[in-house]
Design an enzyme around this catalytic site. Structure first.
Site, PDB file in Angstrom:
ATOM      1  N   LYS B  24      23.941 -36.885  33.336  1.00  0.00           N
ATOM      2  CA  LYS B  24      24.322 -36.835  34.744  1.00  0.00           C
ATOM      3  C   LYS B  24      23.418 -37.734  35.588  1.00  0.00           C
ATOM      4  O   LYS B  24      23.909 -38.546  36.400  1.00  0.00           O
ATOM      5  CB  LYS B  24      24.235 -35.380  35.245  1.00  0.00           C
ATOM      6  CG  LYS B  24      24.746 -35.184  36.669  1.00  0.00           C
ATOM      7  CD  LYS B  24      24.365 -33.833  37.249  1.00  0.00           C
ATOM      8  CE  LYS B  24      25.133 -32.686  36.641  1.00  0.00           C
ATOM      9  NZ  LYS B  24      26.417 -32.446  37.301  1.00  0.00           N
ATOM     10  N   ARG B  94      20.480 -29.381  39.818  1.00  0.00           N
ATOM     11  CA  ARG B  94      21.392 -29.260  38.672  1.00  0.00           C
ATOM     12  C   ARG B  94      20.733 -29.750  37.390  1.00  0.00           C
ATOM     13  O   ARG B  94      20.000 -30.729  37.391  1.00  0.00           O
ATOM     14  CB  ARG B  94      22.641 -30.125  38.884  1.00  0.00           C
ATOM     15  CG  ARG B  94      23.568 -29.675  39.968  1.00  0.00           C
ATOM     16  CD  ARG B  94      24.676 -30.733  40.106  1.00  0.00           C
ATOM     17  NE  ARG B  94      25.229 -30.735  41.440  1.00  0.00           N
ATOM     18  CZ  ARG B  94      26.394 -30.187  41.763  1.00  0.00           C
ATOM     19  NH1 ARG B  94      27.122 -29.611  40.844  1.00  0.00           N
ATOM     20  NH2 ARG B  94      26.836 -30.222  43.007  1.00  0.00           N
ATOM     21  N   GLY B 103      28.512 -26.206  31.705  1.00  0.00           N
ATOM     22  CA  GLY B 103      28.437 -24.790  32.045  1.00  0.00           C
ATOM     23  C   GLY B 103      27.389 -24.010  31.288  1.00  0.00           C
ATOM     24  O   GLY B 103      27.272 -22.802  31.464  1.00  0.00           O
ATOM     25  N   MET B 105      24.016 -24.539  31.278  1.00  0.00           N
ATOM     26  CA  MET B 105      22.731 -24.371  31.954  1.00  0.00           C
ATOM     27  C   MET B 105      22.971 -24.087  33.432  1.00  0.00           C
ATOM     28  O   MET B 105      24.106 -23.954  33.869  1.00  0.00           O
ATOM     29  CB  MET B 105      21.860 -25.589  31.718  1.00  0.00           C
ATOM     30  CG  MET B 105      21.396 -25.651  30.263  1.00  0.00           C
ATOM     31  SD  MET B 105      20.379 -27.079  29.926  1.00  0.00           S
ATOM     32  CE  MET B 105      21.518 -28.403  30.235  1.00  0.00           C
ATOM     33  N   ARG B 338      31.400 -39.513  33.930  1.00  0.00           N
ATOM     34  CA  ARG B 338      30.969 -39.528  32.524  1.00  0.00           C
ATOM     35  C   ARG B 338      32.161 -39.896  31.664  1.00  0.00           C
ATOM     36  O   ARG B 338      33.316 -39.782  32.106  1.00  0.00           O
ATOM     37  CB  ARG B 338      30.409 -38.174  32.103  1.00  0.00           C
ATOM     38  CG  ARG B 338      31.418 -37.057  32.253  1.00  0.00           C
ATOM     39  CD  ARG B 338      30.786 -35.710  31.958  1.00  0.00           C
ATOM     40  NE  ARG B 338      31.707 -34.636  32.316  1.00  0.00           N
ATOM     41  CZ  ARG B 338      31.368 -33.367  32.420  1.00  0.00           C
ATOM     42  NH1 ARG B 338      30.110 -32.996  32.242  1.00  0.00           N
ATOM     43  NH2 ARG B 338      32.258 -32.448  32.720  1.00  0.00           N
ATOM     44  N   HIS B 455      32.181 -20.713  -3.101  1.00  0.00           N
ATOM     45  CA  HIS B 455      33.407 -21.074  -3.818  1.00  0.00           C
ATOM     46  C   HIS B 455      34.590 -21.175  -2.866  1.00  0.00           C
ATOM     47  O   HIS B 455      35.329 -22.174  -2.866  1.00  0.00           O
ATOM     48  CB  HIS B 455      33.688 -20.028  -4.902  1.00  0.00           C
ATOM     49  CG  HIS B 455      34.948 -20.304  -5.657  1.00  0.00           C
ATOM     50  ND1 HIS B 455      36.158 -19.749  -5.309  1.00  0.00           N
ATOM     51  CD2 HIS B 455      35.192 -21.111  -6.712  1.00  0.00           C
ATOM     52  CE1 HIS B 455      37.081 -20.187  -6.129  1.00  0.00           C
ATOM     53  NE2 HIS B 455      36.519 -21.011  -6.993  1.00  0.00           N
ATOM     54  N   ARG B 617      32.863 -35.209 -14.308  1.00  0.00           N
ATOM     55  CA  ARG B 617      31.611 -34.522 -14.640  1.00  0.00           C
ATOM     56  C   ARG B 617      31.839 -33.548 -15.789  1.00  0.00           C
ATOM     57  O   ARG B 617      32.789 -32.773 -15.769  1.00  0.00           O
ATOM     58  CB  ARG B 617      31.102 -33.747 -13.422  1.00  0.00           C
ATOM     59  CG  ARG B 617      29.790 -33.038 -13.682  1.00  0.00           C
ATOM     60  CD  ARG B 617      29.276 -32.354 -12.431  1.00  0.00           C
ATOM     61  NE  ARG B 617      30.073 -31.185 -12.101  1.00  0.00           N
ATOM     62  CZ  ARG B 617      29.877 -30.452 -11.009  1.00  0.00           C
ATOM     63  NH1 ARG B 617      28.952 -30.786 -10.132  1.00  0.00           N
ATOM     64  NH2 ARG B 617      30.625 -29.402 -10.775  1.00  0.00           N
ATOM     65  N   SER B 764      24.999 -40.108  -9.047  1.00  0.00           N
ATOM     66  CA  SER B 764      25.774 -39.475  -7.997  1.00  0.00           C
ATOM     67  C   SER B 764      24.929 -38.323  -7.462  1.00  0.00           C
ATOM     68  O   SER B 764      24.578 -37.401  -8.202  1.00  0.00           O
ATOM     69  CB  SER B 764      27.103 -38.970  -8.546  1.00  0.00           C
ATOM     70  OG  SER B 764      27.815 -38.318  -7.528  1.00  0.00           O
ATOM     71  N   GLY B 766      24.123 -35.077  -6.031  1.00  0.00           N
ATOM     72  CA  GLY B 766      24.756 -33.782  -5.794  1.00  0.00           C
ATOM     73  C   GLY B 766      23.941 -33.068  -4.731  1.00  0.00           C
ATOM     74  O   GLY B 766      23.041 -32.298  -5.022  1.00  0.00           O
ATOM     75  N   THR B 767      24.265 -33.381  -3.471  1.00  0.00           N
ATOM     76  CA  THR B 767      23.367 -32.930  -2.402  1.00  0.00           C
ATOM     77  C   THR B 767      23.434 -31.426  -2.169  1.00  0.00           C
ATOM     78  O   THR B 767      22.510 -30.872  -1.585  1.00  0.00           O
ATOM     79  CB  THR B 767      23.649 -33.700  -1.101  1.00  0.00           C
ATOM     80  OG1 THR B 767      25.038 -33.577  -0.796  1.00  0.00           O
ATOM     81  CG2 THR B 767      23.292 -35.165  -1.255  1.00  0.00           C
ATOM     82  N   ASN B 768      24.490 -30.746  -2.626  1.00  0.00           N
ATOM     83  CA  ASN B 768      24.491 -29.275  -2.494  1.00  0.00           C
ATOM     84  C   ASN B 768      23.356 -28.676  -3.315  1.00  0.00           C
ATOM     85  O   ASN B 768      22.518 -27.936  -2.799  1.00  0.00           O
ATOM     86  CB  ASN B 768      25.792 -28.657  -3.027  1.00  0.00           C
ATOM     87  CG  ASN B 768      27.015 -29.103  -2.273  1.00  0.00           C
ATOM     88  OD1 ASN B 768      26.887 -29.694  -1.207  1.00  0.00           O
ATOM     89  ND2 ASN B 768      28.172 -28.818  -2.813  1.00  0.00           N
ATOM     90  N   CYS B 831      28.210 -36.974  -3.958  1.00  0.00           N
ATOM     91  CA  CYS B 831      29.412 -36.170  -4.146  1.00  0.00           C
ATOM     92  C   CYS B 831      29.233 -34.743  -3.656  1.00  0.00           C
ATOM     93  O   CYS B 831      30.020 -33.878  -3.966  1.00  0.00           O
ATOM     94  CB  CYS B 831      29.862 -36.195  -5.603  1.00  0.00           C
ATOM     95  SG  CYS B 831      28.716 -35.382  -6.721  1.00  0.00           S
ATOM     96  N   TYR B 851      28.809 -45.435  -2.144  1.00  0.00           N
ATOM     97  CA  TYR B 851      29.967 -44.657  -1.689  1.00  0.00           C
ATOM     98  C   TYR B 851      29.585 -43.214  -1.405  1.00  0.00           C
ATOM     99  O   TYR B 851      28.522 -42.751  -1.821  1.00  0.00           O
ATOM    100  CB  TYR B 851      31.098 -44.687  -2.732  1.00  0.00           C
ATOM    101  CG  TYR B 851      30.783 -43.935  -4.010  1.00  0.00           C
ATOM    102  CD1 TYR B 851      31.093 -42.578  -4.138  1.00  0.00           C
ATOM    103  CD2 TYR B 851      30.173 -44.572  -5.082  1.00  0.00           C
ATOM    104  CE1 TYR B 851      30.782 -41.878  -5.296  1.00  0.00           C
ATOM    105  CE2 TYR B 851      29.868 -43.877  -6.240  1.00  0.00           C
ATOM    106  CZ  TYR B 851      30.172 -42.524  -6.342  1.00  0.00           C
ATOM    107  OH  TYR B 851      29.862 -41.840  -7.471  1.00  0.00           O
TER     108      TYR B 851
END
Lengths: 875, 875
Positions: B24, B94, B103, B105, B338, B455, B617, B764, B766-768, B831, B851
């Site tokens: 703002k 403000r 809305g 704050m 804005r 899952h 896999r 690859s 496996g970020t989980n 992945c 990728y």
């Protein structure tokens, strides 16, 4: 052509070329260059062995050519020729790795004999029996070692021959018998292999060299390496040496000797010999060898020469030597020398004596003691003679050192009762925290499940109680009152014996010998303490363990686990009350009951440790560990606590986790329920205040937060802890320093150690959990696949036993770098089980830790290992 | 004195100073400098807010001084004075954060009024009703916002006054009533706070500034930030601005407008206004605002000026603007501009139009679309009007986007049957692999347990089915045929509605609108594809998902999980037979049954994907996941398979693990039992051969090894795989390339990626799992503490939703560096579920991945996010 050199004459080598030439080859070279009488020969390097495996188990043409080039040099030096009928050269082909692996790999003797050479030599020597005996031995060895034909068939042919001749001993067979045997052996070889026994000596040599390379990978060698931490990647060298014969008549002989007594360390030549014999005959044990001193009477000149050589070698190597020699027709030949293996007691005496005699410095002396040997001084061990006669029925993991012998009992309660009447061994599927008192009462502990960092293993090591864990061949039928060990039934109350240093399990009783700390122990440990930079603390959860740790030389306590304190009668009730509380008020009420008990625990420890540092870790494990799991136990507890069964059962179920190791534990507990950590902080600080006042000292508590993985967690916990601690100090009107630090046991903590260091006064690396999480190996479950990993050489070591430098080590190095980068005064220690492992200690020294903390009984090992690390890598 | 500047006149700022001045403030400054009619004022920077929190919620003296220095400058510029009775200055205070948080704050209007000023202004303006209305509003706001007195009390006093006067609307109260109300308000304030309502305008200002700072940390702001990924550390700026009044008579008014239609994107001024009103009145909804075009009739000059300003602003900002304005006595003032929020459909049209109109480049246009908005185009959503009227009964995790409405059913089998008669929602404690077909048949899935990578969540996202997971206020009473949602009972067969994009759950039916891909979607995605460097693949386990992925623009398959293939009828039987096999032969027999099925699976996928890359896999999860756990199910299976119950039960028990996530799974399975991986490799290669021949193409299989942590493992697996693959190719007489690579999902794999890269053609990430292990957060159990972590701000984001750059990211960076260092051509992808999260995609682009691979329905989001990443960080 490849210019790399793979073969070395003995005269080209040196003692410090052990990596290339192996121990035997390097020492043969050194003796050659000292001018000692060593039969001529050459060494094929360990690099040739590595190359052999890289090339798919084949000897590269250029290496083959180099071997024969050196054979020609050897022929010139000896004036003999392989395969010659006029002046035949016979050689031995022996393995020789960087580290001694006695008897694990293969040897071929008398190589160079064939039908023509044997006939010619029979003429030349006028001793056909000797020649054909040598020939049949060579055919036998070559067939067995190189061609993998069964030994037993050859033995059977010899037995048949003795029967035919009506004699009992091999030595009673004559020249013709031996010639006949060698013919039978060759015929058997032809039948099995479909070709004649090789008559070309050069082919014999090449095949034998390959066989020795191959034997690096045989099963017993692999087992031995695992047991002795020898990397598979080293490979073995091969020594080709002119044969000398101790069996050429009564003026010949063979023997072994040590420059000092390897059992006691006493300074006197010690050994034995046999006249008219080869090395095998000494081993066979049919004739009894004579003590080395007797040799003076038989051949004073040779004896005098040998005594002189022994002195020369000890002074040259500045250590006790283990030597092999042969006398051929009155001439002495040295076949081997090496630093001799010795008992722990002897190791201390020899090290101290060598310094006193001015033979070596304190630093050199310290490096001569194998830290793991200290176990034998600190724990009971089996009577050596009784042990030699005993055969283990099966084995498990050598989880806590020492020897134990006792009657089998199945429960901790039983162990406590029955141990009053005699020694007991506690046998369980696995142990749990409730079993602690029973474990302390037992001589030894045997479990079917669990690895080197299982509950049984960790607690037993802490107590100094012998433990064999994870015995796959143990089944426990507690209800029926018996166990089976490798299928053999043993009843409750019957005796078994455990060797916690090897993992072996024996049926019946083997007498044990108490731990004895020899006279020079104190002297040596004093030197170690002067030299080392790494401090040594102990892990101790109660005043008794703390006192034991002090006694073993610990400089503080690196880890007090508070969870073990909650398992006794009254406490577990209050603990359970807290866990099933539904409101903060209920929880606070239960914690108020625990507060005075915890405070008392810490006061006890502070009274022992006084101003020495004590690191207390806040409650770590998941809460469900404190609750019963079986319906009947839940019902009993529900009745005790006056709550409905279903309600308690629901609580137990709701606390169940799929992967508790990665669940609601460590600092995650107080972030959800802050009252637990508040109570513990209050107990720690009040205990410090009380004992400081009582003894007029200034205790500086170190409060450690478990399982921190992010800046947010340690910031939150620090402010929670400081609020309580400051309030206690204010109320007490006492100024005490205190420190708040964290475990580094999650990969994320290590990798973001800079941010975590902003809110931590110290880091303590929990290498057990860090290893678990970095590998993703649950220590409770890895037992299913780790053995296969070691067998397939996927991993060289169990990473829970020996710290994994290549993986977890990189995380630790990074954490040290990031943590000290943010905060140069950050205090760094290790409190995992690796803190008591010598190889791991060397790594922790190198990366710049301030201290390691280990089980009390491992403290002396750690002190020595820390000194050795400083000597090898000064900092 | 501190020389740092914390306060800026509007004329000192610029649009690109948004970090310092908030959105703002920066835009007010920009409009001021464009010469537009903006009431005068100044901005207190976000750094002052951060400082306020650092200083323990206090405004430092130098900042206070600076605020009043700027107040003086403002007084000079306006010619008015705060608190003056001659020429009083009234201001608004403000909030204004870097990102819009509408809305969330606090705001205080009419500041500067006190008893004296009000009385004087009543005289000066001749409009006492207006003045006392303003005064009572100010007291009300200040009491509520600054002093935290309950709003309702003030409302009650107004209601009472209206009753007393016999009127219905606030506007019917007269000047005296308002004056009386302000007196009552002040009295109430005095009673509650124990002091008079502050009459000093400077104190009013300072307290209001603090209140705005404080409101940054209020609960609804925190919730909003979590939902919108706004970091807590940013803080808010505070804007102090001269008041202008839209309620000074019929020549005054207030309104909001967009330069284009935010629902459709149509290019036409869009908005509404109210004459003689303040902003609050528009919101209150008592009077109906008029469309913006009507303003032309009321005040053509002002309308013309506004149209001109709107054009200027849109051209200046090169984006659709959302503007607020006030007309005070016929004079137009701009209060805000804005970039306007818009629907997904509008976003695409506006972006495409702006390029067509030459207003901005393709790159700029792409950056204007919020990738997450695409969900609304790709999934059904609720009818907007119906949704506005509905109130959620409770909520869970927004696990898979879209809207669903259907009859409750409890089992997958039921869902399959009942879905034929009408839409169903599958409600379960948690789902398991057996439920897959039922999940596909349902409109939506609701679970009580499990997080964003559970899952249910992963599978639902893969299928594009709406899912709300981990709803804490859901209890399932399957036996009794009902559920409770936040305590309210709903019977089986009754309707509920789920919003998978917000996690909200509604009772009854809310009509849904089908997914509609707008006309400009293809144009924009085409631009994205031209620009992005990061390739986008999809995770797909069967031909149907593969086809869906292709349709969404996937360039290949980054992850085919083979475990899902083993759950159907015939297959699960063969799978179980394999698991309980006792010998290698039995196991091979069972695998021989699975081989043709697996081969068929892969043929199906290859037929869809043809020569595009497909990464398959090998089997990953622990074997016990395939076995039943309940005694009755075990009994049934035992009967089916003709084996004794106890034997099967023993197998199930022996496979139980304490921490299965870190147990016998991934490549640990084939290292123990190689036949599994051999069968899978054979199936993959034979499928590739068959489809290559069938279609005359060259398929290059990518075989991926799960859970590798060490060089030894990948070396072992590579040689195992190559042996089978080479044999298949040789037998087929076909030359196909194939690749062997590994998941990087263990910290140890990341930290030793150089050694692993020696044996891997691709990585690859496996970020989980990597997130799980690095944090030590079990994704099945973290639900117990992660909410508390987010609430206490210990973590800014759920690391399973948004990739943790600061921790796990350091490991990934290191792995990329080490892997490419060893092997510059190493192919790198992601992945994990993060592959579909825009913020995470930006990180993966920056570290140099080739990728990302995500659920098919996230592919368009990933394509757009990848283009945005390239525009922001060209590589």
């Amino acid at each position: 052509m490849n210019s790399k050199k793979y073969v070395y004459l003995f005269s080209e080598g040196r003692a410090d070329m052990r990596e290339l030439l192996g121990g035997k080859g390097a020492n043969l070279a050194e003796m050659t260059n000292l001018g000692l009488p060593v039969p001529k020969g050459f060494t094929i390097s360990t690099e040739a062995c590595t190359r052999y495996y890289e090339d798919g188990r084949a000897v590269a043409p250029e290496i083959e050519a180099e071997i024969f080039e050196y054979l020609r040099k050897m022929e010139i030096m000896t004036g003999k020729q392989l395969g010659s009928e006029e002046n035949p050269l016979l050689v031995s082909v022996r393995s020789g790795a960087r580290a001694s692996m006695p008897g694990m790999m293969d040897t071929i003797l008398n190589l160079g004999l064939n039908d023509h050479v044997a006939a010619a030599m029979a003429n030349l020597t006028g001793n056909p029996r000797f020649v054909y005996d040598a020939y049949r031995r060579f055919i036998q060895m070559f067939s067995d070692v190189v061609m993998e034909l069964p030994k037993s068939e050859f033995e059977a042919m010899i037995d048949k021959m003795k029967e035919k001749r009506g004699v009992k001993l091999d030595s009673e067979l004559d020249a013709e018998d031996m010639k006949e045997l060698s013919a039978q052996f060759k015929e058997y070889y032809r039948r099995c292999k479909g070709e004649e026994f090789p008559q070309q000596p050069e082919r014999q040599l090449l095949e034998s060299v390959k066989a020795v390379f191959r034997s690096w990978d045989n099963p017993r060698a692999n087992v031995y390496r695992h047991m002795n931490d020898i990397p598979y990647s080293w490979g073995t060298a091969v020594n080709v040496q002119e044969m000398v014969f101790g069996n050429m008549g009564d003026d010949s002989g063979t023997g072994v000797a040590f420059t000092r007594n390897p059992s006691t360390g006493e300074r006197a030549l010690y050994g034995e010999f046999l006249m008219n014999a080869q090395g095998e005959d000494v081993v066979a044990g049919i004739r009894t060898p004579q003590p080395i001193a007797q040799l003076e009477k038989i051949n004073p000149a040779v004896y005098g020469q040998f005594v002189q050589i022994a002195q020369t070698l000890e002074q040259h190597y500045r250590d006790m030597q283990d030597m092999e020699f042969t006398i051929e027709r009155g001439r002495l030949y040295m076949l081997q020398t090496r630093n001799g293996k010795r008992t722990a007691q002897a190791a201390f005496k020899i090290a101290a004596d060598l310094v006193r005699e001015g033979m070596c410095s304190r630093e050199e002396a310290l490096l001569k003691i194998e830290p793991k040997q200290l176990d034998a001084l600190l724990h009971p061990c089996f009577d050596a003679q009784a042990l030699a006669a005993a055969k283990p029925v099966t084995s498990g993991l050598a989880a806590s050192p020492g020897a134990a012998c006792g009657a089998i009992c199945f429960t901790a309660a039983d162990a406590q009762v029955k141990s009053k009447d005699g020694p007991v061994v506690l046998v369980r599927l696995e142990t749990s925290p409730e079993d602690i008192e029973g474990m302390a009462a037992a001589q030894g502990i045997l479990t079917a499940r669990g690895g080197m960092t299982s509950h049984a293993a960790v607690v037993a090591r802490g107590m100094g109680v012998c433990c064999v864990a994870g015995c796959a061949e143990l089944s426990v039928y507690e209800d029926q009152g018996y166990i089976t060990l490798a299928g053999q039934r043993v009843n409750e109350g019957e005796f078994i014996s455990l060797d916690g240093s090897t993992g072996s399990i024996y049926l019946g009783q083997i007498p044990t010998v108490d731990a004895t700390i020899a006279g020079d122990f104190g002297v040596i440990m004093g030197w170690a303490d002067q030299i080392r930079q790494l401090k040594v603390r102990a892990n101790a959860d109660n005043p008794r363990d703390a006192a034991a740790a002090l006694n073993f030389g610990a400089q503080g306590i690196g880890l007090t686990r508070t969870e073990h304190m909650f398992f006794e009668g009254e406490r577990i009730a209050a603990m359970r009350e807290m866990i099933i509380s539904e409101t903060q008020e209920q929880r606070r009420r239960a914690l108020d009951k625990l507060l005075p008990m915890q405070r008392g625990d810490f006061e006890g420890i502070y009274r022992v440790m006084e101003e020495r540092p004590v690191t207390i870790r806040l409650l770590d494990p998941p809460l469900h560990e404190f609750l019963p799991t079986q319906d009947e136990d839940i019902a009993a507890l529900a009745k005790d606590m006056g709550i409905p069964f279903q309600k308690l059962k629901d609580t137990v179920v709701s606390l169940h986790e799929v992967n508790p190791m990665m669940g609601l534990r460590g600092c995650r507990l107080p972030i959800l329920h802050e009252e637990i950590a508040q109570m513990q902080t209050q107990a720690i600080m009040e205990a410090a205040v009380n004992v400081s006042k009582e003894k007029s000292i200034s205790i500086c508590p170190e409060i450690m937060v478990p399982l921190v993985g992010s800046q947010g967690e340690i910031r939150y916990m620090r402010s929670l802890i400081c609020a309580v601690a400051d309030r206690v100090l204010e109320q007490a009107g006492l100024k005490l320093d205190y420190r708040v630090g964290t475990m580094i046991e999650l990969p994320r903590a290590a990798i973001s150690a800079d941010r975590i260091a902003r809110h931590a006064d110290f880091f303590s690396f929990g290498t057990n959990d860090l290893t678990q999480m970095t590998f993703g190996f649950s220590r409770d479950d890895a037992g299913k696949f780790l053995p296969a990993y070691l067998e397939e050489k996927i991993l060289e070591h169990d990473p829970f036993v020996r710290f994994d430098e290549q993986g977890v080590g990189r995380l630790v190095e990074r954490a040290v770098e990031l943590g000290r980068g943010e905060r140069p005064d950050l205090h760094l220690g290790v409190c995992g089980e690796h803190g008591g492992d010598p190889a791991s200690i060397e790594f922790f020294h190198r990366v710049g830790m301030d201290y390691v903390s280990c089980s009390p009984y491992r403290v002396p090992i750690a002190r020595l290992a820390a000194a050795q690390a400083q000597i090898k890598f000064p900092r």
